[in-house]
Design a protein around this motif. Structure first.
Motif, mmCIF file in Angstrom:
data_model
loop_
_atom_site.group_PDB
_atom_site.id
_atom_site.type_symbol
_atom_site.label_atom_id
_atom_site.label_comp_id
_atom_site.label_asym_id
_atom_site.label_seq_id
_atom_site.Cartn_x
_atom_site.Cartn_y
_atom_site.Cartn_z
ATOM 1 N N ASN A 1 0.877 -1.161 0.000
ATOM 2 C CA ASN A 1 0.000 0.000 0.000
ATOM 3 C C ASN A 1 0.921 1.219 0.000
ATOM 4 O O ASN A 1 1.520 1.548 1.027
ATOM 5 N N VAL A 2 1.090 1.868 -1.124
ATOM 6 C CA VAL A 2 2.017 2.998 -1.236
ATOM 7 C C VAL A 2 1.380 4.226 -0.600
ATOM 8 O O VAL A 2 0.367 4.741 -1.090
ATOM 9 N N LEU A 3 1.970 4.696 0.485
ATOM 10 C CA LEU A 3 1.419 5.831 1.211
ATOM 11 C C LEU A 3 1.980 7.157 0.724
ATOM 12 O O LEU A 3 1.274 8.173 0.743
ATOM 13 N N ALA A 4 3.227 7.172 0.315
ATOM 14 C CA ALA A 4 3.853 8.428 -0.099
ATOM 15 C C ALA A 4 4.979 8.168 -1.092
ATOM 16 O O ALA A 4 5.672 7.153 -0.996
ATOM 17 N N ILE A 5 5.139 9.102 -2.026
ATOM 18 C CA ILE A 5 6.222 9.071 -3.017
ATOM 19 C C ILE A 5 6.885 10.435 -2.984
ATOM 20 O O ILE A 5 6.197 11.462 -2.986
ATOM 21 N N SER A 6 8.205 10.464 -2.917
ATOM 22 C CA SER A 6 8.887 11.752 -2.828
ATOM 23 C C SER A 6 8.628 12.622 -4.050
ATOM 24 O O SER A 6 8.379 12.127 -5.146
ATOM 25 N N ARG A 7 8.712 13.930 -3.836
ATOM 26 C CA ARG A 7 8.464 14.898 -4.897
ATOM 27 C C ARG A 7 9.720 15.062 -5.752
ATOM 28 O O ARG A 7 10.833 15.129 -5.248
ATOM 29 N N ALA A 8 9.540 15.125 -7.051
ATOM 30 C CA ALA A 8 10.672 15.227 -7.977
ATOM 31 C C ALA A 8 11.420 16.536 -7.778
ATOM 32 O O ALA A 8 10.824 17.598 -7.608
ATOM 33 N N ASP A 9 12.748 16.466 -7.804
ATOM 34 C CA ASP A 9 13.603 17.653 -7.752
ATOM 35 C C ASP A 9 14.938 17.295 -8.376
ATOM 36 O O ASP A 9 15.085 16.277 -9.033
ATOM 37 N N GLU A 10 15.942 18.145 -8.182
ATOM 38 C CA GLU A 10 17.251 17.920 -8.809
ATOM 39 C C GLU A 10 18.017 16.767 -8.188
ATOM 40 O O GLU A 10 18.910 16.197 -8.814
ATOM 41 N N ASP A 11 17.711 16.416 -6.953
ATOM 42 C CA ASP A 11 18.380 15.300 -6.283
ATOM 43 C C ASP A 11 17.797 13.994 -6.813
ATOM 44 O O ASP A 11 16.589 13.774 -6.737
ATOM 45 N N PRO A 12 18.631 13.110 -7.341
ATOM 46 C CA PRO A 12 18.109 11.851 -7.883
ATOM 47 C C PRO A 12 17.551 10.905 -6.826
ATOM 48 O O PRO A 12 16.757 10.009 -7.139
ATOM 49 N N THR A 13 17.966 11.076 -5.555
ATOM 50 C CA THR A 13 17.504 10.178 -4.505
ATOM 51 C C THR A 13 15.983 10.219 -4.396
ATOM 52 O O THR A 13 15.382 11.289 -4.325
ATOM 53 N N THR A 14 15.371 9.049 -4.388
ATOM 54 C CA THR A 14 13.920 8.935 -4.363
ATOM 55 C C THR A 14 13.492 8.054 -3.202
ATOM 56 O O THR A 14 14.126 7.036 -2.925
ATOM 57 N N LEU A 15 12.424 8.453 -2.518
ATOM 58 C CA LEU A 15 11.904 7.703 -1.381
ATOM 59 C C LEU A 15 10.452 7.316 -1.607
ATOM 60 O O LEU A 15 9.701 8.036 -2.267
ATOM 61 N N MET A 16 10.066 6.186 -1.047
ATOM 62 C CA MET A 16 8.673 5.760 -1.028
ATOM 63 C C MET A 16 8.371 5.180 0.345
ATOM 64 O O MET A 16 9.187 4.446 0.900
ATOM 65 N N LEU A 17 7.208 5.519 0.884
ATOM 66 C CA LEU A 17 6.753 4.897 2.120
ATOM 67 C C LEU A 17 5.648 3.915 1.763
ATOM 68 O O LEU A 17 4.659 4.285 1.125
ATOM 69 N N VAL A 18 5.832 2.670 2.178
ATOM 70 C CA VAL A 18 4.914 1.594 1.826
ATOM 71 C C VAL A 18 4.428 0.914 3.101
ATOM 72 O O VAL A 18 5.196 0.733 4.049
ATOM 73 N N GLN A 19 3.169 0.543 3.108
ATOM 74 C CA GLN A 19 2.607 -0.198 4.235
ATOM 75 C C GLN A 19 2.154 -1.576 3.767
ATOM 76 O O GLN A 19 1.608 -1.715 2.668
ATOM 77 N N THR A 20 2.425 -2.578 4.574
ATOM 78 C CA THR A 20 1.904 -3.926 4.323
ATOM 79 C C THR A 20 1.234 -4.443 5.585
ATOM 80 O O THR A 20 1.494 -3.956 6.686
ATOM 81 N N VAL A 21 0.373 -5.426 5.413
ATOM 82 C CA VAL A 21 -0.202 -6.133 6.549
ATOM 83 C C VAL A 21 0.088 -7.611 6.300
ATOM 84 O O VAL A 21 -0.643 -8.287 5.574
ATOM 85 N N PRO A 22 1.201 -8.125 6.842
ATOM 86 C CA PRO A 22 1.647 -9.494 6.542
ATOM 87 C C PRO A 22 0.615 -10.568 6.814
ATOM 88 O O PRO A 22 0.514 -11.544 6.088
ATOM 89 N N ASP A 23 -0.175 -10.411 7.890
ATOM 90 C CA ASP A 23 -1.223 -11.373 8.207
ATOM 91 C C ASP A 23 -2.573 -10.709 8.008
ATOM 92 O O ASP A 23 -2.707 -9.493 8.138
ATOM 93 N N LYS A 24 -3.578 -11.505 7.701
ATOM 94 C CA LYS A 24 -4.902 -10.973 7.415
ATOM 95 C C LYS A 24 -5.397 -10.058 8.514
ATOM 96 O O LYS A 24 -5.956 -8.990 8.257
ATOM 97 N N ASP A 25 -5.221 -10.467 9.748
ATOM 98 C CA ASP A 25 -5.652 -9.654 10.882
ATOM 99 C C ASP A 25 -4.439 -9.168 11.677
ATOM 100 O O ASP A 25 -4.516 -8.965 12.890
ATOM 101 N N GLY A 26 -3.328 -8.980 10.992
ATOM 102 C CA GLY A 26 -2.080 -8.655 11.669
ATOM 103 C C GLY A 26 -1.826 -7.179 11.855
ATOM 104 O O GLY A 26 -2.673 -6.321 11.602
ATOM 105 N N VAL A 27 -0.612 -6.884 12.279
ATOM 106 C CA VAL A 27 -0.182 -5.518 12.543
ATOM 107 C C VAL A 27 0.414 -4.918 11.273
ATOM 108 O O VAL A 27 1.251 -5.546 10.622
#
Length: 411
Positions: free
Chosen positions: A185-211
């Motif tokens: 579940n992609v929560l955030a993607i960094s905004r494009a700028d001159e710095d090539p470094t890119t970040l993404m924040l992703v959420q998963t729920v490994p178990d159906k009723d898990g954390v």
């Protein structure tokens, strides 16, 4: 006398009830903080999803802000193979090194566009998580190291390989039983700028009723093939992810740890508010960070361990921040999520004439089966704080935490 140090996973699962879910999507405002009964994944490029955990607990009082930080570069740098050790002498408090003076606070991007589209980000995240699952499933050291090299970087890679080494003691992660990686579940993607470094924040729920688990992914080149998970941790009880800007617009990223920019305080100062609450012995003072039960559990474990070995040894625990592993993502309202890796040293100083028999995990990492002088166990603590903007100050809150023992030595 034998001694043991409960791992965070075991301690938290015993002391806290963790249940979790994801909130719904809002096409206009980004990640929603609204609670939901079932995890959801958004497929709308103009909307955001979020995760929240039900069942908060108030933390008790802790120490003041007088804490130390470690400004040395991360032992788990992107090109490193796993494995890190630290000298016992590192336990002394330290302040910023010269290298950190050069760091600056910059907000990446203008009013612009995300580094990747949502579809691209989801594909990248899914591929990275599949490789991560292969690392968890690996049965041989060479395979585990290769898969971690392809899916993780920096301190997170060091932690992953250390966990593999300790599987002979603790067994495999429950996630290793999964047939396929949890859906990202992609929560955030960094905004494009001159710095090539890119970040993404992703959420998963490994178990159906898990954390819910948060994964911070980074590509130093900005290329899809170079994304690695540099930080990950399960969310704590009662926490939720506040709203980000729309993923199509992208999320501003603050670099540097010394300057506050538009935040109420710098990354260094925010972390200094946390560290005294998880050191042992702890100082006096009012709790200045809401830790949702984490600090209380850590202090209790340290206290019990210190009491268990009091006749043979003294115990102290000190925590530092890895400056190079700190990342800050700005939220829609101007506050931010501060992702950090801390280094903790748990030191046993053995009294004259006494001998400590270490637990199996210590022996696996150090090769020593008895300690007559001093033992040092090094743990990485992965945490994220919700920190306030300068316009609207509030008590920083810890949203997620994970610990991993990575090295041990003694004599």
């Amino acid at each position: 006398m034998k001694f043991s140090r409960a791992t965070l996973a075991a301690t938290l699962s015993a002391a806290l009830v963790l249940s979790a879910c994801s909130g719904g999507d809002d096409p206009d405002s980004g990640a929603s903080g609204t609670s939901s009964t079932t995890p959801t994944t958004s497929s709308d490029a103009g909307s955001e999803a979020s995760g929240d955990v039900v069942g908060a607990t108030e933390d008790g009082a802790a120490s003041d802000d007088a804490a130390s930080t470690d400004d040395a570069a991360s032992t788990g740098a992107a090109g490193d193979e796993a494995g890190a050790t630290s000298d016992a002498g590192d336990e002394a408090s330290s302040t910023a090194g010269a290298g950190d003076d050069a760091s600056s606070t910059e907000v990446a991007g203008g009013a612009g566009q995300a580094d990747f589209t949502l579809a691209e980000a989801e594909e990248i995240a899914a591929s990275t998580l599949e490789t991560r699952l292969k690392a968890l499933k690996a049965k041989k050291g060479d395979s585990a190291r290769e898969y971690y090299k392809r899916s993780a970087a920096r301190t997170n890679r060091v932690a992953g390989v250390a966990a593999f080494k300790l599987e002979e003691v603790f067994g495999k992660s429950p996630e290793a039983k999964a047939k396929k990686a949890a859906e990202p579940n992609v929560l955030a993607i960094s905004r494009a700028d001159e710095d090539p470094t890119t970040l993404m924040l992703v959420q998963t729920v490994p178990d159906k009723d898990g954390v819910p688990v948060l994964h911070l992914m980074e590509s130093l080149s900005g290329k899809a093939k170079d994304f690695r998970i540099i930080w990950e941790a399960p969310m704590l009880p009662g926490t939720e992810i506040p709203s980000f800007d729309r993923r199509s617009v992208g999320t501003p990223v603050i670099t540097g740890t010394r300057e506050a920019g538009d935040l109420a305080r710098s990354a260094r100062d925010s972390l200094r508010m946390l560290l005294p609450h998880i050191n042992w012995p702890r100082g006096e003072g009012k709790l200045k960070v809401e830790t949702n039960g984490y600090a209380e559990v850590v202090r209790k474990a340290a206290k019990e361990q210190a009491e268990a070995v009091a006749d043979q040894a003294s115990l102290r625990e000190n925590n530092w921040m890895f400056t190079d592993d700190t990342r800050t993502l700005v939220l829609e309202d101007g506050s931010a999520l501060l992702f950090a890796t801390l280094k903790r040293h748990t030191t046993f100083d053995v009294k004259p004439g006494s001998i400590l028999t270490p637990p199996e995990a210590y022996q696996v990492l150090s090769g020593d089966d008895e300690i007559t002088d001093q033992a040092v166990m090094e743990t990485y603590v992965f945490t994220v704080l919700h920190v306030p903007s300068a316009e609207k100050d509030f008590k920083p809150e810890m949203l997620a935490a994970r610990e991993q023992l990575v090295s041990a030595k003694g004599n």
